[in-house]
Design a protein around this motif. Structure first.
Motif, PDB file in Angstrom:
ATOM      1  N   GLU A  77       0.832  -1.205   0.000  1.00 52.53           N
ATOM      2  CA  GLU A  77       0.000   0.000   0.000  1.00 52.53           C
ATOM      3  C   GLU A  77       0.866   1.254   0.000  1.00 52.53           C
ATOM      4  O   GLU A  77       0.593   2.210  -0.735  1.00 52.53           O
ATOM      5  N   ARG A 115       0.833   4.135  -2.853  1.00 44.32           N
ATOM      6  CA  ARG A 115       0.569   5.538  -2.515  1.00 44.32           C
ATOM      7  C   ARG A 115       1.740   6.436  -2.916  1.00 44.32           C
ATOM      8  O   ARG A 115       1.541   7.551  -3.398  1.00 44.32           O
ATOM      9  N   ARG A 166       1.726   9.563  -5.644  1.00 46.72           N
ATOM     10  CA  ARG A 166       2.215  10.922  -5.374  1.00 46.72           C
ATOM     11  C   ARG A 166       3.273  11.343  -6.384  1.00 46.72           C
ATOM     12  O   ARG A 166       3.291  12.487  -6.828  1.00 46.72           O
ATOM     13  N   GLU A 219      -5.313   7.636  -3.285  1.00 46.06           N
ATOM     14  CA  GLU A 219      -4.243   8.596  -2.932  1.00 46.06           C
ATOM     15  C   GLU A 219      -4.326   9.834  -3.814  1.00 46.06           C
ATOM     16  O   GLU A 219      -4.133  10.950  -3.322  1.00 46.06           O
TER      17      GLU A 219
END
Length: 59
Positions: free
Chosen positions: A24, A28, A32, A52
Motif C-alpha cells: 500500500e 501511494r 504521489r 491517494e
C-alpha cells in the motif's frame, strides 16, 4: 506519456484485492510521484492509487 499503473483486473476484482502495508505504501508513493489530473486518470488503476490521488486533490 509513459505512466502506467493499470492492473490487469476488472474494477470489481481490484476492489477485492488486499494489499499488505508495504505494498500500500508503494502504491501511494507511486501515486504521489506520478500524480495527474482527475480527467486523465484511468478507472482501471488500482483503488489505492486512485484513493491517494483523490487525497491529493483535496489537499
Amino acid at each position: 506519456m509513459g505512466i502506467s499503473a493499470t492492473i490487469p483486473f476488472s474494477a470489481e476484482e481490484a476492489d477485492r484485492l488486499s494489499v499488505d502495508a508495504i505494498e500500500e505504501m508503494r502504491l501511494r508513493t507511486w501515486a504521489r510521484k506520478n500524480y495527474i489530473d482527475v480527467t486523465q486518470r484511468d478507472d482501471l488503476w488500482h483503488p489505492v492509487i486512485l484513493d491517494e490521488m483523490l487525497r491529493i486533490d483535496q489537499e
